[in-house]
Design a protein around this motif. Structure first.
Motif, short mmCIF file in Angstrom:
data_model
loop_
_atom_site.label_atom_id
_atom_site.label_comp_id
_atom_site.label_asym_id
_atom_site.label_seq_id
_atom_site.Cartn_x
_atom_site.Cartn_y
_atom_site.Cartn_z
N LEU A 16 0.83 -1.21 0.00
CA LEU A 16 0.00 0.00 0.00
C LEU A 16 0.86 1.26 0.00
O LEU A 16 0.60 2.20 -0.75
CB LEU A 16 -0.95 0.01 1.21
CG LEU A 16 -2.09 -1.00 1.18
CD1 LEU A 16 -2.83 -0.99 2.51
CD2 LEU A 16 -3.03 -0.71 0.03
N LYS A 17 1.89 1.26 0.81
CA LYS A 17 2.78 2.43 0.86
C LYS A 17 3.44 2.66 -0.50
O LYS A 17 3.58 3.80 -0.95
CB LYS A 17 3.85 2.24 1.94
CG LYS A 17 3.34 2.44 3.34
CD LYS A 17 4.48 2.27 4.34
CE LYS A 17 4.04 2.59 5.75
NZ LYS A 17 5.17 2.52 6.71
N GLN A 19 2.27 1.75 -3.48
CA GLN A 19 1.27 2.24 -4.43
C GLN A 19 0.97 3.72 -4.19
O GLN A 19 0.86 4.50 -5.16
CB GLN A 19 -0.02 1.44 -4.29
CG GLN A 19 0.07 0.02 -4.77
CD GLN A 19 -1.17 -0.80 -4.42
OE1 GLN A 19 -2.03 -0.34 -3.69
NE2 GLN A 19 -1.24 -2.01 -4.95
N ILE A 20 0.84 4.10 -2.94
CA ILE A 20 0.55 5.50 -2.62
C ILE A 20 1.72 6.39 -3.02
O ILE A 20 1.53 7.46 -3.60
CB ILE A 20 0.20 5.65 -1.12
CG1 ILE A 20 -1.14 4.95 -0.84
CG2 ILE A 20 0.14 7.12 -0.71
CD1 ILE A 20 -1.46 4.79 0.63
N SER A 23 1.80 6.80 -6.80
CA SER A 23 0.74 7.72 -7.23
C SER A 23 1.11 9.16 -6.90
O SER A 23 0.91 10.07 -7.72
CB SER A 23 -0.58 7.35 -6.56
OG SER A 23 -1.56 8.33 -6.81
N TRP A 51 -6.39 14.67 -3.67
CA TRP A 51 -5.67 13.43 -3.99
C TRP A 51 -5.78 12.43 -2.85
O TRP A 51 -6.02 11.24 -3.08
CB TRP A 51 -4.20 13.75 -4.29
CG TRP A 51 -3.33 12.54 -4.47
CD1 TRP A 51 -3.20 11.80 -5.60
CD2 TRP A 51 -2.49 11.95 -3.49
NE1 TRP A 51 -2.32 10.77 -5.39
CE2 TRP A 51 -1.87 10.85 -4.10
CE3 TRP A 51 -2.19 12.23 -2.16
CZ2 TRP A 51 -0.96 10.03 -3.42
CZ3 TRP A 51 -1.30 11.43 -1.49
CH2 TRP A 51 -0.69 10.34 -2.11
N LYS A 52 -5.66 12.91 -1.61
CA LYS A 52 -5.74 12.02 -0.43
C LYS A 52 -7.09 11.33 -0.34
O LYS A 52 -7.17 10.21 0.16
CB LYS A 52 -5.49 12.81 0.86
CG LYS A 52 -4.05 13.16 1.09
CD LYS A 52 -3.80 13.72 2.48
CE LYS A 52 -4.64 14.93 2.79
NZ LYS A 52 -4.25 15.62 4.01
N TRP A 55 -7.27 7.87 -1.43
CA TRP A 55 -6.44 6.91 -0.69
C TRP A 55 -6.88 6.75 0.76
O TRP A 55 -6.18 6.14 1.56
CB TRP A 55 -4.98 7.35 -0.75
CG TRP A 55 -4.42 7.29 -2.13
CD1 TRP A 55 -4.24 8.33 -2.98
CD2 TRP A 55 -3.98 6.12 -2.81
NE1 TRP A 55 -3.71 7.89 -4.17
CE2 TRP A 55 -3.54 6.53 -4.10
CE3 TRP A 55 -3.91 4.77 -2.49
CZ2 TRP A 55 -3.04 5.63 -5.04
CZ3 TRP A 55 -3.42 3.88 -3.43
CH2 TRP A 55 -3.00 4.31 -4.68
N ASP A 58 -6.97 3.13 2.11
CA ASP A 58 -5.64 2.54 2.17
C ASP A 58 -4.81 3.17 3.29
O ASP A 58 -4.08 2.48 4.00
CB ASP A 58 -4.92 2.69 0.83
CG ASP A 58 -5.63 1.90 -0.26
OD1 ASP A 58 -6.04 0.76 -0.01
OD2 ASP A 58 -5.79 2.45 -1.38
N LEU A 59 -4.92 4.49 3.45
CA LEU A 59 -4.21 5.16 4.54
C LEU A 59 -4.73 4.69 5.89
O LEU A 59 -3.95 4.51 6.84
CB LEU A 59 -4.33 6.68 4.40
CG LEU A 59 -3.58 7.30 3.21
CD1 LEU A 59 -4.03 8.74 2.99
CD2 LEU A 59 -2.08 7.20 3.43
#
Length: 139
Positions: A16-17, A19-20, A23, A51-52, A55, A58-59
């Protein structure tokens, strides 16, 4: 049986980290020089607000895994088995058979009080809440 290995959670968090971060660097290339890792992302910048939003889940997952790691401690990285509390009796049955304490050809007409056995074993385990469920683990 619901058993989670913390190494799987670490792998999920790392993906996840990654991918973030990918991006972020794609959408905000002007931050590339000062962003080498996920931890370097400047989430507080106003231009990142929209943008956040993409996510958020996921965050949140990363945060939940981080909190679990903090609660369990340094053993988390080595791999801790988290057994859902409602599956603990079945887990104890499997474990004792797997370790050879109960022979595989143990007669079916002999009964073992698995509930009492699991209760006795429970004293060696700690509990932790994760995703709304209680998990037991031994370190």
């Amino acid at each position: 049986m619901n058993i989670i290995d913390t190494r799987d959670l670490i792998e999920t968090r790392d993906k996840l980290k990654e991918q973030i971060l990918d991006s972020f660097l794609e959408d905000f290339p002007h931050y590339a020089d000062m962003t080498e890792s996920f931890e370097d992302i400047r989430f507080e910048e106003e231009e990142l607000d929209s943008w956040k939003l993409g996510w958020v889940e996921d965050l949140s997952e990363i945060t939940r895994i981080d909190e679990l790691e903090n609660e369990i401690g340094s053993e988390f990285e080595d791999g801790v088995q988290l057994i859902e509390e409602s599956d603990f009796e079945d887990y104890c049955t499997y474990l004792l058979k797997d370790l050879g304490y109960i022979p595989r050809d143990f007669p079916s007409w002999i009964e073992i009080d698995w509930e009492a056995t699991a209760s006795n074993m429970r004293s060696d385990y700690s509990g932790v809440e994760f995703d709304g469920l209680t998990y037991l683990y031994r370190v």
